[in-house]
Design a protein around this motif. Structure first.
Motif, PDB file in Angstrom:
ATOM      1  N   GLY A 210       0.864  -1.188   0.000  1.00  0.00           N
ATOM      2  CA  GLY A 210       0.000   0.000   0.000  1.00  0.00           C
ATOM      3  C   GLY A 210       0.892   1.226   0.000  1.00  0.00           C
ATOM      4  N   ASN A 211       0.428   2.315   0.612  1.00  0.00           N
ATOM      5  CA  ASN A 211       1.313   3.464   0.779  1.00  0.00           C
ATOM      6  C   ASN A 211       2.544   3.072   1.563  1.00  0.00           C
ATOM      7  OD1 ASN A 211       0.468   5.803  -0.476  1.00  0.00           O
ATOM      8  ND2 ASN A 211      -1.258   5.982   0.960  1.00  0.00           N
ATOM      9  N   GLY A 212       2.289   2.338   2.654  1.00  0.00           N
ATOM     10  CA  GLY A 212       3.365   1.657   3.364  1.00  0.00           C
ATOM     11  C   GLY A 212       3.311   0.207   2.912  1.00  0.00           C
ATOM     12  N   SER A 213       4.477  -0.404   2.725  1.00  0.00           N
ATOM     13  CA  SER A 213       4.479  -1.796   2.250  1.00  0.00           C
ATOM     14  C   SER A 213       5.376  -2.647   3.133  1.00  0.00           C
ATOM     15  CB  SER A 213       5.009  -1.872   0.815  1.00  0.00           C
ATOM     16  OG  SER A 213       4.134  -1.203  -0.061  1.00  0.00           O
ATOM     17  N   SER A 282       3.601   9.808  -4.993  1.00  0.00           N
ATOM     18  CA  SER A 282       3.728   8.604  -4.169  1.00  0.00           C
ATOM     19  C   SER A 282       2.612   7.619  -4.530  1.00  0.00           C
ATOM     20  CB  SER A 282       3.621   8.963  -2.688  1.00  0.00           C
ATOM     21  OG  SER A 282       2.345   9.531  -2.433  1.00  0.00           O
ATOM     22  N   ASP A 283       1.685   8.086  -5.369  1.00  0.00           N
ATOM     23  CA  ASP A 283       0.530   7.248  -5.715  1.00  0.00           C
ATOM     24  C   ASP A 283       0.857   6.403  -6.943  1.00  0.00           C
ATOM     25  OD1 ASP A 283      -2.019   6.467  -7.018  1.00  0.00           O
ATOM     26  OD2 ASP A 283      -2.877   7.572  -5.319  1.00  0.00           O
ATOM     27  N   PHE A 284       0.651   5.092  -6.810  1.00  0.00           N
ATOM     28  CA  PHE A 284       1.084   4.179  -7.874  1.00  0.00           C
ATOM     29  C   PHE A 284       0.253   4.317  -9.144  1.00  0.00           C
ATOM     30  CE2 PHE A 284       4.556   1.521  -6.339  1.00  0.00           C
ATOM     31  CZ  PHE A 284       4.676   2.039  -5.057  1.00  0.00           C
ATOM     32  N   ARG A 285      -0.965   4.850  -9.017  1.00  0.00           N
ATOM     33  CA  ARG A 285      -1.749   5.089 -10.243  1.00  0.00           C
ATOM     34  C   ARG A 285      -1.115   6.212 -11.055  1.00  0.00           C
ATOM     35  NH1 ARG A 285      -6.949   4.913  -6.531  1.00  0.00           N
ATOM     36  NH2 ARG A 285      -5.382   5.981  -5.291  1.00  0.00           N
ATOM     37  N   ALA A 330      -3.634  -5.256   0.238  1.00  0.00           N
ATOM     38  CA  ALA A 330      -3.600  -3.779   0.394  1.00  0.00           C
ATOM     39  C   ALA A 330      -3.749  -3.087  -0.965  1.00  0.00           C
ATOM     40  CB  ALA A 330      -2.363  -3.320   1.142  1.00  0.00           C
ATOM     41  N   GLY A 331      -3.791  -1.745  -0.948  1.00  0.00           N
ATOM     42  CA  GLY A 331      -4.170  -0.953  -2.125  1.00  0.00           C
ATOM     43  C   GLY A 331      -3.551  -1.416  -3.436  1.00  0.00           C
ATOM     44  N   ILE A 332      -2.234  -1.554  -3.473  1.00  0.00           N
ATOM     45  CA  ILE A 332      -1.559  -1.953  -4.708  1.00  0.00           C
ATOM     46  C   ILE A 332      -1.716  -3.456  -4.933  1.00  0.00           C
ATOM     47  CG2 ILE A 332       0.675  -2.025  -5.886  1.00  0.00           C
ATOM     48  CD1 ILE A 332       1.459   0.320  -3.830  1.00  0.00           C
TER      49      ILE A 332
HETATM   50  P1  ADP Z   1      -2.382   2.785   3.169  1.00  0.00           P
HETATM   51  O1  ADP Z   1      -3.459   2.004   3.896  1.00  0.00           O
HETATM   52  O2  ADP Z   1      -0.985   2.356   3.488  1.00  0.00           O
HETATM   53  O3  ADP Z   1      -2.579   4.260   3.175  1.00  0.00           O
HETATM   54  P2  ADP Z   1      -3.546   1.543   0.808  1.00  0.00           P
HETATM   55  O4  ADP Z   1      -3.470   0.117   1.178  1.00  0.00           O
HETATM   56  O5  ADP Z   1      -4.872   2.197   0.801  1.00  0.00           O
HETATM   57  O6  ADP Z   1      -2.504   2.414   1.624  1.00  0.00           O
HETATM   58  O7  ADP Z   1      -2.899   1.693  -0.654  1.00  0.00           O
HETATM   59  C1  ADP Z   1      -2.758   2.927  -1.279  1.00  0.00           C
HETATM   60  C2  ADP Z   1      -1.958   2.739  -2.548  1.00  0.00           C
HETATM   61  O8  ADP Z   1      -2.665   1.825  -3.412  1.00  0.00           O
HETATM   62  C3  ADP Z   1      -1.753   4.021  -3.341  1.00  0.00           C
HETATM   63  O9  ADP Z   1      -0.402   4.175  -3.706  1.00  0.00           O
HETATM   64  C4  ADP Z   1      -2.598   3.790  -4.581  1.00  0.00           C
HETATM   65  O10 ADP Z   1      -2.014   4.394  -5.677  1.00  0.00           O
HETATM   66  C5  ADP Z   1      -2.529   2.297  -4.727  1.00  0.00           C
HETATM   67  N1  ADP Z   1      -3.605   1.823  -5.607  1.00  0.00           N
HETATM   68  C6  ADP Z   1      -4.935   1.808  -5.395  1.00  0.00           C
HETATM   69  N2  ADP Z   1      -5.586   1.351  -6.495  1.00  0.00           N
HETATM   70  C7  ADP Z   1      -4.638   1.072  -7.429  1.00  0.00           C
HETATM   71  C8  ADP Z   1      -4.644   0.584  -8.775  1.00  0.00           C
HETATM   72  N3  ADP Z   1      -5.763   0.264  -9.391  1.00  0.00           N
HETATM   73  N4  ADP Z   1      -3.454   0.437  -9.403  1.00  0.00           N
HETATM   74  C9  ADP Z   1      -2.304   0.752  -8.801  1.00  0.00           C
HETATM   75  N5  ADP Z   1      -2.225   1.220  -7.534  1.00  0.00           N
HETATM   76  C10 ADP Z   1      -3.367   1.377  -6.868  1.00  0.00           C
END
Ligand code: ADP
Length: 397
Positions: A210-213, A282-285, A330-332
Motif C-alpha cells: 500500500g502506501n506503506g508496504s 507517491s501514488d502508484f496510479r 492492500a491498495g496496490i
Molecule cells: P495505506 O493504507 O498504506 O494508506 P492503501 O493500502 O490504501 O494504503 O494503498 C494505497 C496505494 O494503493 C496508493 O499508492 C494507490 O495508488 C494504490 N492503488 C490503489 N488502487 C490502485 C490501482 N488500481 N493500481 C495501482 N495502484 C493502486
C-alpha cells in the motif's frame, strides 16, 4: 454484538462500527484535523449518505465525543444508546517487547503503553489518547489494544536482533519488530481457507503493498520474518519511505543538507520512496500513468519497487526453505494486476505461472495462479478493522 474499532493518528481518527454476528460494517467515519482549525467529522452509514459535521475538535477526547454523538444521533446514528456497543478495539502502533498479542486494557496495560512511547513517538501518544477518551466517555465498556507489532513477535532471535552491540537490544530494546501485523495476521488466517489446506503445513509469503508496504514470511501460521524493522521505515521501497538503505547515507544527507534529527526523520519518511525517485507522485496510479507516457524516473521507481519485492520474496523462500503460496494484499496488491504480473514475472525458479484472466479480477479473494503453477498466487483483500474487532470479541466475551 457490536464492536467499535478506533484507529487514532496524531491529527486524525478513523472508526468503524461492526456487527459481529454478520461481520458487516454498520457505520464508519473519519475525524480530520484534530487540534487544528477546520476540524471535520465525516460519518457514514453503510445504508446512507455521508454526514459531514464541522466542529471545534481540540483533542482526541473531543473527537471521540463527537463520534459517539454521531453514533447515537436519532437521524444518522447507528445505535439507540452507547450500551449497545459491547467493546472498543484500538489499533496501537508499537507494543515493543511488552505485547505479543492483543490485550484487554487495564491499569497495568496503560502503564506499559506509556513505556512503549519512545519506540512509537509519533503514533503511540495518539493511540493512548484514544483509549483514555473511551475510558472517560464510555465507562464500563471494555477497551482492547491490538498491536501492529504483535504478529511478528514469533520471529526467532537471529531474525530480530540487529548487528549492533547486544546491549542496545537488552537495554534499549532496539530490534526488528515489524508492522502491519493486524493485516498480516488476518491474511495468514484467510490464506489456508482460500487454499483449503491446514495452516500448520503451509509456508506463505504475504506482500502487503500500500502506501506503506511490508512482506512477511509465515510458516505454520507463525511469522518468522518481516521486512519492516524497529520502525516502519525499513524494508521495501514505499510511497514516501526509503526502505532499506545503507545506514551511512543518513549522516551523509544530514551533513549535505545540514539537517537535525527530526528533519532527517521527516526526510526519510516523507520525501523518499517512489515519490523521491520519480519526482512525480507517491501514488502508484500516477506513477503508472507517467511511466506509460515515457517518464523515465516514474518507470525507474516502479522497477525498483518490483525488484525489491522480488528480492525479498527470494530471501523469504530461503528463510522458510520453500513456499506454498504468495499473497498480495492492500491498495496496490489488491488492485494492480500489472504490478502483480511484473513481480511474478521472475518466479520461474518457483514454478509460478499466472492465469492472466484471473489476474485481472480486483477486490476479491482469488487464486490467480494457473492450474499447473507449482506455487499458488493469491489475492486477498485485507481487513484490519475486522481483525481488530475479532480479537476484541475473543478477549472480551
Ligand atoms: P495505506 O493504507 O498504506 O494508506 P492503501 O493500502 O490504501 O494504503 O494503498 C494505497 C496505494 O494503493 C496508493 O499508492 C494507490 O495508488 C494504490 N492503488 C490503489 N488502487 C490502485 C490501482 N488500481 N493500481 C495501482 N495502484 C493502486
Amino acid at each position: 454484538m457490536k464492536i467499535l474499532v478506533i484507529n487514532c493518528g496524531s491529527s486524525s481518527l478513523k472508526y468503524q462500527l461492526i456487527n459481529m454476528e454478520t461481520k458487516h460494517l454498520i457505520a464508519k467515519g473519519l475525524v480530520d484535523r484534530i487540534g487544528l482549525a477546520g476540524a471535520v467529522l465525516t460519518h457514514s452509514l453503510t445504508s446512507g449518505e455521508d454526514e459531514v459535521i464541522t466542529a471545534d475538535i481540540p483533542n482526541h477526547t473531543a473527537a471521540i465525543g463527537l463520534v459517539l454523538e454521531a453514533l447515537i444521533d436519532p437521524k444518522y446514528g447507528a445505535v439507540k444508546e452507547l450500551k449497545e456497543i459491547a467493546a472498543v478495539g484500538h489499533r496501537v502502533l508499537h507494543g515493543a517487547h511488552k505485547f505479543s498479542a492483543s490485550v484487554v486494557v487495564n491499569d497495568a496495560v496503560m502503564e506499559a503503553l506509556y513505556e512503549c512511547i519512545p519506540l512509537g513517538p509519533l503514533h503511540n501518544p495518539a493511540n493512548i489518547a484514544g483509549i483514555e477518551a473511551c475510558q472517560k466517555l464510555m465507562p464500563g465498556t471494555p477497551n482492547v489494544a491490538v498491536f501492529d507489532t504483535a504478529f511478528a513477535q514469533t520471529m526467532p532471535d537471529y531474525a530480530y536482533v540487529y548487528g549492533l552491540p547486544y546491549e542496545y537490544y537488552e537495554k534499549h530494546h532496539i530490534r526488528r519488530y515489524g508492522f502491519h501485523g493486524t493485516s498480516h495476521k488476518y491474511i495468514s488466517q484467510r490464506a489456508p481457507i482460500v487454499l483449503g489446506r491446514p495452516t500448520e503445513e503451509l509456508k506463505v509469503i504475504i506482500c502487503h503493498l500500500g502506501n506503506g508496504s511490508s512482506i512477511t514470511a509465515v510458516k505454520g501460521g507463525k511469522c518468522i520474518e518481516t521486512s519492516m524493522g524497529l520502525t516502519p521505515l525499513a524494508g521495501l521501497l514505499m510511497g514516501t519511505r526509503c526502505g532499506d538503505i545503507d545506514p551511512a547515507i543518513v549522516s551523509k544527507v544530514m551533513t549535505i543538507e545540514n539537517l537535525g534529527v527530526d528533519q532527517i526523520d521527516n526526510f526519510l519518511n516523507k520525501k523518499c520512496g517512489v515519490l523521491g525517485v520519480s519526482g512525480v507522485s507517491s501514488d502508484f496510479r500516477d506513477l503508472g500513468a507517467a511511466a506509460e507516457q515515457g517518464n523515465y524516473r516514474a518507470q525507474l521507481a516502479l522497477n525498483m519497487f518490483t525488484y525489491y519485492i522480488q528480492k525479498y520474496i527470494g530471501s523469504y523462500v530461503a528463510a522458510m526453505d520453500g513456499v506454498d503460496a504468495i499473497v498480495f494484499t492492500a491498495g496496490i496488491g489488491e488492485n494492480s494486476s500489472s504490478i502483480r504480473a511484473a513481480i511474478c514475472a521472475k518466479m520461474n525458479y518457483l514454478g509460478v505461472s499466472l492465469d492472466e484472466e484471473k489476474n485481472k479480477i480486483r477486490g476479491q479473494e482469488i487464486d490467480i495462479a494457473s492450474a499447473d503453477s507449482r506455487c499458488r498466487i493469491l489475492v486477498i483483500p485485507t481487513n484490519e478493522e475486522l481483525m481488530i474487532a475479532l480479537d476484541t470479541v475473543e478477549l472480551t466475551q
